[in-house]
Scaffold this motif. Structure first.
Motif, PDB file in Angstrom:
ATOM      1  N   ILE A 183       0.840  -1.205   0.000  1.00 54.14           N
ATOM      2  CA  ILE A 183       0.000   0.000   0.000  1.00 54.14           C
ATOM      3  C   ILE A 183       0.870   1.248   0.000  1.00 54.14           C
ATOM      4  CG2 ILE A 183      -1.679   1.308   1.358  1.00 54.14           C
ATOM      5  CD1 ILE A 183      -2.868  -1.384   2.202  1.00 54.14           C
ATOM      6  N   ARG A 184       2.008   1.190   0.683  1.00 57.34           N
ATOM      7  CA  ARG A 184       2.907   2.348   0.713  1.00 57.34           C
ATOM      8  C   ARG A 184       3.521   2.614  -0.656  1.00 57.34           C
ATOM      9  NH1 ARG A 184       5.280  -0.048   5.569  1.00 57.34           N
ATOM     10  NH2 ARG A 184       7.021  -0.595   4.226  1.00 57.34           N
ATOM     11  N   GLN A 185       3.697   1.579  -1.458  1.00 53.73           N
ATOM     12  CA  GLN A 185       4.375   1.716  -2.746  1.00 53.73           C
ATOM     13  C   GLN A 185       3.415   1.528  -3.923  1.00 53.73           C
ATOM     14  OE1 GLN A 185       7.415   2.782  -3.018  1.00 53.73           O
ATOM     15  NE2 GLN A 185       7.823   2.709  -0.831  1.00 53.73           N
ATOM     16  N   TRP A 186       2.153   1.887  -3.767  1.00 54.02           N
ATOM     17  CA  TRP A 186       1.173   1.622  -4.807  1.00 54.02           C
ATOM     18  C   TRP A 186       1.490   2.294  -6.144  1.00 54.02           C
ATOM     19  CZ3 TRP A 186      -1.723   5.220  -7.294  1.00 54.02           C
ATOM     20  CH2 TRP A 186      -1.846   6.474  -6.696  1.00 54.02           C
ATOM     21  N   PRO A 187       2.087   3.495  -6.205  1.00 58.79           N
ATOM     22  CA  PRO A 187       2.371   4.049  -7.543  1.00 58.79           C
ATOM     23  C   PRO A 187       3.358   3.191  -8.339  1.00 58.79           C
ATOM     24  CG  PRO A 187       2.447   5.783  -5.890  1.00 58.79           C
ATOM     25  CD  PRO A 187       2.380   4.496  -5.158  1.00 58.79           C
ATOM     26  N   LEU A 188       4.411   2.742  -7.685  1.00 53.93           N
ATOM     27  CA  LEU A 188       5.393   1.895  -8.362  1.00 53.93           C
ATOM     28  C   LEU A 188       4.767   0.559  -8.750  1.00 53.93           C
ATOM     29  CD1 LEU A 188       8.329   1.311  -9.221  1.00 53.93           C
ATOM     30  CD2 LEU A 188       8.670   0.360  -6.944  1.00 53.93           C
ATOM     31  N   LEU A 189       3.994  -0.029  -7.845  1.00 55.28           N
ATOM     32  CA  LEU A 189       3.366  -1.313  -8.141  1.00 55.28           C
ATOM     33  C   LEU A 189       2.364  -1.204  -9.281  1.00 55.28           C
ATOM     34  CD1 LEU A 189       2.924  -2.741  -4.552  1.00 55.28           C
ATOM     35  CD2 LEU A 189       4.583  -3.409  -6.292  1.00 55.28           C
ATOM     36  N   LEU A 190       1.672  -0.076  -9.370  1.00 48.29           N
ATOM     37  CA  LEU A 190       0.737   0.133 -10.481  1.00 48.29           C
ATOM     38  C   LEU A 190       1.484   0.149 -11.811  1.00 48.29           C
ATOM     39  CD1 LEU A 190      -2.133   0.867 -11.526  1.00 48.29           C
ATOM     40  CD2 LEU A 190      -1.447   3.255 -11.258  1.00 48.29           C
ATOM     41  N   VAL A 191       2.579   0.885 -11.873  1.00 45.27           N
ATOM     42  CA  VAL A 191       3.358   0.968 -13.110  1.00 45.27           C
ATOM     43  C   VAL A 191       3.955  -0.397 -13.454  1.00 45.27           C
ATOM     44  CG1 VAL A 191       5.398   2.013 -14.169  1.00 45.27           C
ATOM     45  CG2 VAL A 191       3.829   3.429 -12.853  1.00 45.27           C
ATOM     46  N   LEU A 192       4.508  -1.094 -12.471  1.00 41.72           N
ATOM     47  CA  LEU A 192       5.089  -2.413 -12.728  1.00 41.72           C
ATOM     48  C   LEU A 192       4.037  -3.433 -13.153  1.00 41.72           C
ATOM     49  CD1 LEU A 192       7.729  -2.719  -9.869  1.00 41.72           C
ATOM     50  CD2 LEU A 192       8.134  -2.293 -12.289  1.00 41.72           C
ATOM     51  N   ALA A 193       2.882  -3.413 -12.503  1.00 41.54           N
ATOM     52  CA  ALA A 193       1.816  -4.360 -12.855  1.00 41.54           C
ATOM     53  C   ALA A 193       1.303  -4.093 -14.269  1.00 41.54           C
ATOM     54  CB  ALA A 193       0.674  -4.272 -11.847  1.00 41.54           C
ATOM     55  N   THR A 194       1.146  -2.823 -14.626  1.00 38.91           N
ATOM     56  CA  THR A 194       0.689  -2.488 -15.974  1.00 38.91           C
ATOM     57  C   THR A 194       1.727  -2.910 -17.007  1.00 38.91           C
ATOM     58  OG1 THR A 194      -0.464  -0.586 -15.026  1.00 38.91           O
ATOM     59  CG2 THR A 194      -0.221  -0.619 -17.405  1.00 38.91           C
ATOM     60  N   ALA A 221       2.045   2.501 -19.552  1.00 37.37           N
ATOM     61  CA  ALA A 221       2.505   2.368 -18.168  1.00 37.37           C
ATOM     62  C   ALA A 221       3.574   3.412 -17.852  1.00 37.37           C
ATOM     63  CB  ALA A 221       3.043   0.966 -17.926  1.00 37.37           C
ATOM     64  N   LEU A 222       4.492   3.641 -18.789  1.00 41.51           N
ATOM     65  CA  LEU A 222       5.512   4.669 -18.575  1.00 41.51           C
ATOM     66  C   LEU A 222       4.896   6.063 -18.526  1.00 41.51           C
ATOM     67  CD1 LEU A 222       8.353   3.285 -20.840  1.00 41.51           C
ATOM     68  CD2 LEU A 222       8.448   3.605 -18.371  1.00 41.51           C
ATOM     69  N   LEU A 223       3.934   6.311 -19.394  1.00 41.46           N
ATOM     70  CA  LEU A 223       3.257   7.615 -19.367  1.00 41.46           C
ATOM     71  C   LEU A 223       2.456   7.779 -18.071  1.00 41.46           C
ATOM     72  CD1 LEU A 223       2.153   7.838 -23.096  1.00 41.46           C
ATOM     73  CD2 LEU A 223       3.971   9.127 -21.967  1.00 41.46           C
ATOM     74  N   THR A 224       1.870   6.694 -17.578  1.00 36.62           N
ATOM     75  CA  THR A 224       1.174   6.737 -16.290  1.00 36.62           C
ATOM     76  C   THR A 224       2.151   7.068 -15.164  1.00 36.62           C
ATOM     77  OG1 THR A 224      -0.433   5.115 -17.053  1.00 36.62           O
ATOM     78  CG2 THR A 224      -0.228   5.392 -14.676  1.00 36.62           C
ATOM     79  N   GLY A 225       3.355   6.489 -15.230  1.00 36.30           N
ATOM     80  CA  GLY A 225       4.378   6.815 -14.252  1.00 36.30           C
ATOM     81  C   GLY A 225       4.740   8.289 -14.277  1.00 36.30           C
ATOM     82  N   ALA A 226       4.800   8.877 -15.479  1.00 34.82           N
ATOM     83  CA  ALA A 226       5.099  10.311 -15.597  1.00 34.82           C
ATOM     84  C   ALA A 226       3.992  11.145 -14.963  1.00 34.82           C
ATOM     85  CB  ALA A 226       5.283  10.690 -17.061  1.00 34.82           C
ATOM     86  N   VAL A 227       2.750  10.766 -15.218  1.00 33.99           N
ATOM     87  CA  VAL A 227       1.613  11.516 -14.668  1.00 33.99           C
ATOM     88  C   VAL A 227       1.589  11.396 -13.146  1.00 33.99           C
ATOM     89  CG1 VAL A 227      -0.914  11.575 -14.546  1.00 33.99           C
ATOM     90  CG2 VAL A 227       0.226  11.393 -16.760  1.00 33.99           C
ATOM     91  N   LEU A 228       1.789  10.179 -12.627  1.00 34.85           N
ATOM     92  CA  LEU A 228       1.796   9.992 -11.170  1.00 34.85           C
ATOM     93  C   LEU A 228       2.915  10.783 -10.517  1.00 34.85           C
ATOM     94  CD1 LEU A 228       1.082   6.163 -10.856  1.00 34.85           C
ATOM     95  CD2 LEU A 228      -0.453   8.041 -10.256  1.00 34.85           C
ATOM     96  N   ARG A 229       4.090  10.766 -11.151  1.00 37.25           N
ATOM     97  CA  ARG A 229       5.239  11.486 -10.577  1.00 37.25           C
ATOM     98  C   ARG A 229       5.007  12.996 -10.583  1.00 37.25           C
ATOM     99  NH1 ARG A 229       8.547  13.033  -7.450  1.00 37.25           N
ATOM    100  NH2 ARG A 229      10.778  12.930  -7.732  1.00 37.25           N
ATOM    101  N   ALA A 230       4.321  13.485 -11.615  1.00 36.15           N
ATOM    102  CA  ALA A 230       4.061  14.923 -11.696  1.00 36.15           C
ATOM    103  C   ALA A 230       2.936  15.340 -10.751  1.00 36.15           C
ATOM    104  CB  ALA A 230       3.700  15.302 -13.128  1.00 36.15           C
TER     105      ALA A 230
END
Length: 146
Positions: free
Chosen positions: A50-61, A83-92
């Motif tokens: 749960i603490r690392q859900w953004p990373l897990l979301l990108v990895l799972a996708t 998935a990479l674009l989702t990582g960019a959006v989450l990070r921003a």
């Protein structure tokens, strides 16, 4: 001189050489700064997933995209690029993204966005029967191969 004596002297001189060339204490790194946004995305009492859900979301996708690639490579690679674009959006967008934060926010967003866009565009232009045709790229390819 015996071989054992020679080895002993080499070992002693090697130790002396290493000591002589050590970096002074004032120049040694004391620690590394955490990336901006590198804090936990959930409280410390929450379980690790749960603490690392953004990373897990990108990895799972990304994993889903790689599995789909076995059936249809275009759709699968579009999912990986997404998935990479989702990582960019989450990070921003999120103030804390856990281990998805690697460097500064700007560097992470630009890196994820450029790589995601490249994967998507190259997938759309893949042969046979590309879904996207860019005329000047085919001209560059024709002139570089001839």
């Amino acid at each position: 001189m015996s071989e054992e004596t020679t080895r002993g002297r080499a070992a002693v001189s090697g130790v002396a050489w290493r000591r002589r060339w050590r970096v002074p204490e004032k120049y040694r790194t004391k620690g590394t700064a955490r990336p901006e946004g590198g804090g936990r995305s959930a409280g410390g009492d929450a379980p690790a997933p749960i603490r690392q859900w953004p990373l897990l979301l990108v990895l799972a996708t990304t994993l889903v995209g790689l599995v789909v690639t076995l059936a249809d490579f275009r759709i699968g690679l579009l999912i990986v690029g997404g998935a990479l674009l989702t990582g960019a959006v989450l990070r921003a967008w999120l103030p804390a993204v856990g281990m998805l934060a690697v460097r500064s926010r700007f560097t992470d967003v630009v890196t994820y966005a450029v790589l995601g866009t490249a994967v998507v565009l190259l997938t759309l232009m893949a042969e046979p029967r590309p879904w996207l045709e860019v005329p000047f790229l085919s001209d560059i390819l024709r002139f570089s191969v001839d």
